[in-house]
Write a protein that holds these residues in place. Sequence first.
Motif, PDB file in Angstrom:
ATOM      1  N   GLY A  88       0.810  -1.220   0.000  1.00  0.00           N
ATOM      2  CA  GLY A  88       0.000   0.000   0.000  1.00  0.00           C
ATOM      3  C   GLY A  88       0.838   1.263   0.000  1.00  0.00           C
ATOM      4  N   SER A 135      -8.431   4.010  -1.926  1.00  0.00           N
ATOM      5  CA  SER A 135      -8.722   2.592  -2.126  1.00  0.00           C
ATOM      6  C   SER A 135      -9.486   2.426  -3.438  1.00  0.00           C
ATOM      7  N   GLY A 142     -10.115  -0.945  -4.684  1.00  0.00           N
ATOM      8  CA  GLY A 142     -10.644  -2.297  -4.760  1.00  0.00           C
ATOM      9  C   GLY A 142      -9.647  -3.348  -4.312  1.00  0.00           C
ATOM     10  N   ARG A 143      -9.876  -4.573  -4.801  1.00  0.00           N
ATOM     11  CA  ARG A 143      -9.032  -5.707  -4.420  1.00  0.00           C
ATOM     12  C   ARG A 143      -8.395  -6.302  -5.656  1.00  0.00           C
ATOM     13  N   ARG A 201      -6.908  -9.438  -7.337  1.00  0.00           N
ATOM     14  CA  ARG A 201      -7.185 -10.863  -7.163  1.00  0.00           C
ATOM     15  C   ARG A 201      -5.986 -11.705  -7.561  1.00  0.00           C
ATOM     16  N   ASP A 242      -5.730 -12.404  -2.566  1.00  0.00           N
ATOM     17  CA  ASP A 242      -6.423 -11.136  -2.781  1.00  0.00           C
ATOM     18  C   ASP A 242      -5.948 -10.094  -1.771  1.00  0.00           C
ATOM     19  N   GLU A 284      -6.226  -5.655  -0.752  1.00  0.00           N
ATOM     20  CA  GLU A 284      -6.746  -4.299  -0.978  1.00  0.00           C
ATOM     21  C   GLU A 284      -5.642  -3.464  -1.606  1.00  0.00           C
ATOM     22  N   TYR A 336      -4.393   0.402  -3.534  1.00  0.00           N
ATOM     23  CA  TYR A 336      -4.590   1.845  -3.489  1.00  0.00           C
ATOM     24  C   TYR A 336      -3.993   2.496  -4.729  1.00  0.00           C
TER      25      TYR A 336
END
Length: 70
Positions: free
Chosen positions: A20, A38, A40-41, A43, A52, A54, A56
């Motif tokens: 991040g 943010s 999303g994620r 994958r 997976d 998070e 930024y």
Amino acid sequence: MTARLKLPSADDLTYAQHQGWACCLCGKSLWTKVGGVSVGRARGGVGAHSFDIEVYACPDCAPGSATPGG
């Protein structure tokens, strides 16, 4: 309605992006006064193991975010 970003796979993130600390889209440092948003994620995974995470993005890359002072 907002456009969906094409996020990179969790397997393709650099160490800084995974932590991040950097934008997942352009790689720019998020260690600034503005910070990150943010988006999303990302994958990824192997077999039954999910990687997976998070992710930024910097305000320049994140859709719909306003740049402070802009």
